[in-house]
Design a protein around this motif. Structure first.
Motif, PDB file in Angstrom:
ATOM      1  N   LEU A 129       0.823  -1.204   0.000  1.00  0.00           N
ATOM      2  CA  LEU A 129       0.000   0.000   0.000  1.00  0.00           C
ATOM      3  C   LEU A 129       0.860   1.259   0.000  1.00  0.00           C
ATOM      4  O   LEU A 129       0.335   2.374  -0.054  1.00  0.00           O
ATOM      5  CB  LEU A 129      -0.964  -0.003   1.203  1.00  0.00           C
ATOM      6  CG  LEU A 129      -2.151  -0.965   1.083  1.00  0.00           C
ATOM      7  CD1 LEU A 129      -3.016  -0.919   2.343  1.00  0.00           C
ATOM      8  CD2 LEU A 129      -3.005  -0.657  -0.154  1.00  0.00           C
ATOM      9  N   PHE A 130       2.179   1.052   0.041  1.00  0.00           N
ATOM     10  CA  PHE A 130       3.118   2.176  -0.059  1.00  0.00           C
ATOM     11  C   PHE A 130       4.036   2.028  -1.268  1.00  0.00           C
ATOM     12  O   PHE A 130       5.085   2.673  -1.336  1.00  0.00           O
ATOM     13  CB  PHE A 130       3.938   2.281   1.238  1.00  0.00           C
ATOM     14  CG  PHE A 130       3.092   2.630   2.430  1.00  0.00           C
ATOM     15  CD1 PHE A 130       2.849   3.951   2.763  1.00  0.00           C
ATOM     16  CD2 PHE A 130       2.505   1.635   3.197  1.00  0.00           C
ATOM     17  CE1 PHE A 130       2.052   4.279   3.854  1.00  0.00           C
ATOM     18  CE2 PHE A 130       1.708   1.940   4.289  1.00  0.00           C
ATOM     19  CZ  PHE A 130       1.471   3.268   4.611  1.00  0.00           C
ATOM     20  N   ILE A 131       3.629   1.197  -2.239  1.00  0.00           N
ATOM     21  CA  ILE A 131       4.466   0.993  -3.419  1.00  0.00           C
ATOM     22  C   ILE A 131       4.585   2.283  -4.235  1.00  0.00           C
ATOM     23  O   ILE A 131       5.570   2.518  -4.938  1.00  0.00           O
ATOM     24  CB  ILE A 131       3.921  -0.164  -4.289  1.00  0.00           C
ATOM     25  CG1 ILE A 131       4.947  -0.546  -5.351  1.00  0.00           C
ATOM     26  CG2 ILE A 131       2.557   0.172  -4.885  1.00  0.00           C
ATOM     27  CD1 ILE A 131       4.596  -1.819  -6.104  1.00  0.00           C
ATOM     28  N   GLU A 132       3.569   3.121  -4.150  1.00  0.00           N
ATOM     29  CA  GLU A 132       3.598   4.479  -4.685  1.00  0.00           C
ATOM     30  C   GLU A 132       3.107   5.394  -3.568  1.00  0.00           C
ATOM     31  O   GLU A 132       2.547   4.913  -2.571  1.00  0.00           O
ATOM     32  CB  GLU A 132       2.736   4.570  -5.953  1.00  0.00           C
ATOM     33  CG  GLU A 132       3.322   3.763  -7.116  1.00  0.00           C
ATOM     34  CD  GLU A 132       2.468   3.770  -8.378  1.00  0.00           C
ATOM     35  OE1 GLU A 132       1.660   4.715  -8.555  1.00  0.00           O
ATOM     36  OE2 GLU A 132       2.599   2.826  -9.178  1.00  0.00           O
ATOM     37  N   PRO A 133       3.313   6.698  -3.693  1.00  0.00           N
ATOM     38  CA  PRO A 133       3.030   7.576  -2.546  1.00  0.00           C
ATOM     39  C   PRO A 133       1.613   7.439  -1.994  1.00  0.00           C
ATOM     40  O   PRO A 133       0.629   7.451  -2.735  1.00  0.00           O
ATOM     41  CB  PRO A 133       3.293   8.971  -3.122  1.00  0.00           C
ATOM     42  CG  PRO A 133       4.344   8.754  -4.159  1.00  0.00           C
ATOM     43  CD  PRO A 133       3.986   7.440  -4.792  1.00  0.00           C
ATOM     44  N   ASN A 134       1.542   7.280  -0.672  1.00  0.00           N
ATOM     45  CA  ASN A 134       0.275   7.236   0.059  1.00  0.00           C
ATOM     46  C   ASN A 134      -0.451   8.586  -0.090  1.00  0.00           C
ATOM     47  O   ASN A 134       0.196   9.632   0.035  1.00  0.00           O
ATOM     48  CB  ASN A 134       0.594   6.961   1.538  1.00  0.00           C
ATOM     49  CG  ASN A 134      -0.626   6.845   2.411  1.00  0.00           C
ATOM     50  OD1 ASN A 134      -1.609   6.244   2.046  1.00  0.00           O
ATOM     51  ND2 ASN A 134      -0.549   7.441   3.593  1.00  0.00           N
ATOM     52  N   PRO A 135      -1.784   8.586  -0.385  1.00  0.00           N
ATOM     53  CA  PRO A 135      -2.729   7.473  -0.331  1.00  0.00           C
ATOM     54  C   PRO A 135      -3.153   6.922  -1.694  1.00  0.00           C
ATOM     55  O   PRO A 135      -4.230   6.317  -1.791  1.00  0.00           O
ATOM     56  CB  PRO A 135      -3.927   8.106   0.365  1.00  0.00           C
ATOM     57  CG  PRO A 135      -3.957   9.493  -0.201  1.00  0.00           C
ATOM     58  CD  PRO A 135      -2.501   9.882  -0.354  1.00  0.00           C
ATOM     59  N   SER A 136      -2.351   7.117  -2.716  1.00  0.00           N
ATOM     60  CA  SER A 136      -2.764   6.634  -4.035  1.00  0.00           C
ATOM     61  C   SER A 136      -3.094   5.138  -4.053  1.00  0.00           C
ATOM     62  O   SER A 136      -4.173   4.744  -4.533  1.00  0.00           O
ATOM     63  CB  SER A 136      -1.669   6.960  -5.070  1.00  0.00           C
ATOM     64  OG  SER A 136      -1.951   6.383  -6.313  1.00  0.00           O
ATOM     65  N   PRO A 137      -2.224   4.256  -3.519  1.00  0.00           N
ATOM     66  CA  PRO A 137      -2.561   2.830  -3.564  1.00  0.00           C
ATOM     67  C   PRO A 137      -3.803   2.470  -2.752  1.00  0.00           C
ATOM     68  O   PRO A 137      -4.647   1.689  -3.202  1.00  0.00           O
ATOM     69  CB  PRO A 137      -1.307   2.148  -3.005  1.00  0.00           C
ATOM     70  CG  PRO A 137      -0.200   3.129  -3.243  1.00  0.00           C
ATOM     71  CD  PRO A 137      -0.837   4.459  -3.025  1.00  0.00           C
TER      72      PRO A 137
END
Length: 292
Positions: free
Chosen positions: A243-251
């Motif tokens: 859920l942090f593979i891309e900047p939070n909160p996008s995922p």
């Protein structure tokens, strides 16, 4: 209300970035039904950085209205200007919020004395319980346990969300604070270890999509059933990480949309939608967690 699984609630938006009340109601109802201990409204995951001051206040009050006393609401009230943090905090004086979560001032990188004076000024401006929030990866400034210990002597500073990732902070802060001072993890991937060392819970991003599992994991850990808690944690670990593979909160916003908890995964610039590659990784983590 300040222990167990507390969700760092997303602020649902439509495709144009407008706040979606319908989705917010669905999310609040989901957390009430799932046993989440409390909601943090407009923290980092709630995109406080891209909401105006008025929107920030409106979203917290809307969340309170939709919660309707069924679940405690903690208001995110952090800012890097002490005067702004005080202003936000005072907006909720008679609102019904259970307390405030206030982040270490970001960007201007104050000294430890500056951090102490910042939080002291906020605490003295209100009767609301205050939870400190240390997340040096975002703020560029790391609040040391000794500073937490000093602040814990102020009557309405009741706990800390510690997101440095340093698990030694649990015992170090415990040694400097009273027994009733609340220690909350800010990292889902190490939250169970944090609780095993004496922490009281987690302010969780994962709980946005796996609320019941996170609530149960925290309950088992608090009851000393570490094996049971570990079984849940292992199933959720790919989510904790990805859920942090891309900047939070996008995922997590995309995951909420995928589960039907939000109408869209809408964001505001400079945040960008989850990429196709990121979607496949998060989808795999959701499947591993048994959410799909």
């Amino acid at each position: 209300m300040f222990t167990g699984s507390i969700v760092a609630l997303i602020t649902p938006m439509d495709a144009k970035g407008n706040i979606c009340r319908t989705s917010l109601k669905k999310l609040v109802d989901y957390h009430v039904a799932s046993g989440t201990a409390a909601l943090v409204s407009v923290g980092t995951t709630g995109e406080s950085a891209t909401l105006s001051h008025n929107e920030h206040v409106d979203v917290v009050k809307m969340t309170l209205e939709l919660a309707d006393g069924r679940i405690p609401v903690i208001a995110g009230t952090g800012a890097n200007a002490t005067s702004e943090a005080i202003s936000l905090t005072q907006c909720f004086s008679d609102s019904g919020v259970a307390g405030c979560l206030t982040v270490v001032p970001y960007y201007n990188r104050p000294t430890q004395e500056g951090i102490y004076q910042h939080f002291k000024a906020i605490a003295q401006s209100t009767d609301l319980p205050q939870i400190l929030y240390n997340v040096p990866s975002r703020t560029g400034c790391d609040m040391q346990p000794e500073t937490v210990g000093r602040l814990a002597q102020l009557e309405n500073i009741v706990g800390v969300k510690e997101a440095s990732g340093d698990l030694t902070r649990v015992s170090r802060i415990q040694a400097l604070t009273a027994d009733d001072f609340i220690l909350l993890s800010g990292n889902d991937d190490s939250a169970l270890d944090f609780m095993r060392l004496g922490g009281h819970g987690v302010i969780s991003v994962t709980a946005n999509v796996a609320a019941r599992d996170m609530a149960q994991m925290c309950k088992l850990a608090a009851a000393g059933d570490i094996a049971g808690a570990q079984a849940i944690n292992q199933r959720l670990m790919p989510l904790h990480i990805n859920l942090f593979i891309e900047p939070n909160p996008s995922p997590v916003k995309w995951a909420c949309e995928k589960l039907g908890l939000a109408a869209t995964g809408g964001l505001r610039l400079p945040m960008m939608p989850l990429t196709d590659t990121g979607r496949q990784v998060v989808l795999s983590a959701m499947t591993h967690a048994g959410l799909l």
